[in-house]
Enzyme design. Sequence first.
Site, PDB file in Angstrom:
ATOM      1  N   GLN A 180       0.810  -1.234   0.000  1.00  0.00           N
ATOM      2  CA  GLN A 180       0.000   0.000   0.000  1.00  0.00           C
ATOM      3  C   GLN A 180       0.835   1.272   0.000  1.00  0.00           C
ATOM      4  OE1 GLN A 180      -3.240   0.406  -0.472  1.00  0.00           O
ATOM      5  NE2 GLN A 180      -3.867  -1.726  -0.367  1.00  0.00           N
ATOM      6  N   CYS A 330      -9.691  -6.939  -1.111  1.00  0.00           N
ATOM      7  CA  CYS A 330      -8.693  -7.691  -1.873  1.00  0.00           C
ATOM      8  C   CYS A 330      -9.157  -9.119  -2.131  1.00  0.00           C
ATOM      9  CB  CYS A 330      -7.356  -7.679  -1.157  1.00  0.00           C
ATOM     10  SG  CYS A 330      -6.755  -6.008  -0.961  1.00  0.00           S
TER      11      CYS A 330
HETATM   12  C1  LIG Z   1      -1.374  -4.826   2.013  1.00  0.00           C
HETATM   13  C2  LIG Z   1      -1.611  -5.772   0.881  1.00  0.00           C
HETATM   14  N1  LIG Z   1      -0.815  -6.843   0.717  1.00  0.00           N
HETATM   15  C3  LIG Z   1      -0.976  -7.700  -0.288  1.00  0.00           C
HETATM   16  C4  LIG Z   1      -1.989  -7.523  -1.205  1.00  0.00           C
HETATM   17  C5  LIG Z   1      -2.134  -8.519  -2.316  1.00  0.00           C
HETATM   18  O1  LIG Z   1      -1.624  -8.021  -3.513  1.00  0.00           O
HETATM   19  P1  LIG Z   1      -1.999  -8.718  -4.926  1.00  0.00           P
HETATM   20  O2  LIG Z   1      -3.464  -8.498  -5.112  1.00  0.00           O
HETATM   21  O3  LIG Z   1      -1.164  -8.011  -5.925  1.00  0.00           O
HETATM   22  O4  LIG Z   1      -1.645 -10.145  -4.819  1.00  0.00           O
HETATM   23  C6  LIG Z   1      -2.878  -6.433  -1.064  1.00  0.00           C
HETATM   24  C7  LIG Z   1      -4.028  -6.166  -1.938  1.00  0.00           C
HETATM   25  O5  LIG Z   1      -4.449  -6.782  -2.816  1.00  0.00           O
HETATM   26  C8  LIG Z   1      -2.664  -5.515  -0.009  1.00  0.00           C
HETATM   27  O6  LIG Z   1      -3.453  -4.463   0.175  1.00  0.00           O
END
Ligand SMILES: Cc1ncc(COP(=O)(O)O)c(C=O)c1O
Length: 379
Positions: A180, A330
């Site tokens: 983030q 997410c």
């Molecule tokens: C703090 C944090 N870590 C990890 C992720 C995961 O990332 P990704 O969707 O690119 O796998 C997210 C959001 O999706 C997030 O907000």
Amino acid sequence: MRMSIYLDNAATTPLDPEVFESMKPFMLDDFGNPSSTHSHGRKVRAAIETARKQIAGFLNCTPGEILFTSGGTEADNTILISSINTYGIKNVITSPIEHHAVDHTLAHLVKQGAIQIHYVKLDEKGHVDLNHLEHLLTENSGSLVSLMHANNEIGNLLDIERVGKLCSEHAAYFHSDTVQTMGHYKLDLSKTNVHGLTAAAHKFHGPKGAGFMFIRKDKKLQPFVHGGAQERNMRGGTENVYGIIGLAKALEIAYRDMDAHARYIHSLKIRMIDRLKDCIPNVTFNGDSAALEKSLYTVLNVSLPESPENGMLLFNLDLVGISASGGSACSSGAATGSHVLNYLYPDSKRGAIRFSFSKYNTKEEIDNVVRKLAEQILK
Ligand SMILES: Cc1ncc(COP(=O)(O)O)c(C=O)c1O
């Protein structure tokens, strides 16, 4: 006409058209496999290595310390699992409000009997208690510490320099999920004692499915994804070439415009806080998200008075064209409630909405959203 307002930028951000333009040639013309030794392959390999060098330049580390992944989740999994395997780590210090990419990975390792978790205490706003962290580090020297730079739901920022220093004093491996903050805050990795960090391009106007991890060169890890020799043997599989090109371009734009965009987005957040306080009695803010220096300027987590209608708030906003989130989107669609808010406010029946902003939002959008929300709350 129905509105269309997107205030869920912590879930994902729209692609910047400039980023799309940079990717296009690698979708159409420059299609070679970067592992091929002929000219088609060499051209693409050179572009990937330029992207890696550029990213390393922004973070003040070496290109060999930047390894491309499919995004934040894969990067978090790799660093956590590989650091535990490589260094035979048995004790992990983390917080109860990490992203699922971290806490579900650690829970899986506990189930396998590989590690034991020690949770650091949080204060009433959700910030890590650094005295307790130091105590845990003293009790468990040589552990893995995984603490996110900023919480994706409430926006709380971690003092990553201070934690890095504590970790190096206690020989701990320090992983921080910077998904983030990457592209929104500057990090100087020559001065921050972090061993591994993670990023996802889609959080700063880059493409989905592209990210990277930083792995400090004096704390090398064993590979996590086995196969080809790509990414210095750390991550087998043909590279997501146009994703990587878009990722580097998105970070370049983010760094180029960071000060102006940070100021602008900050002003949107302040406007929303002020308007909400004016229009909705008894509105408060979850975590420390209203504290401008201690939380992400892109996130505001609003706590609304108890009401039987609270379960319908997001649905009703969506009906009028406003996209926001109830916590973390997410793992989207899940209406199970946020583990972060449940941890911080176990008995609360108040409503919660996470609004998250980007350079593409306007003051008019903020005013419209507050007006629509107030209409719902006060009806
Ligand atoms: C703090 C944090 N870590 C990890 C992720 C995961 O990332 P990704 O969707 O690119 O796998 C997210 C959001 O999706 C997030 O907000």
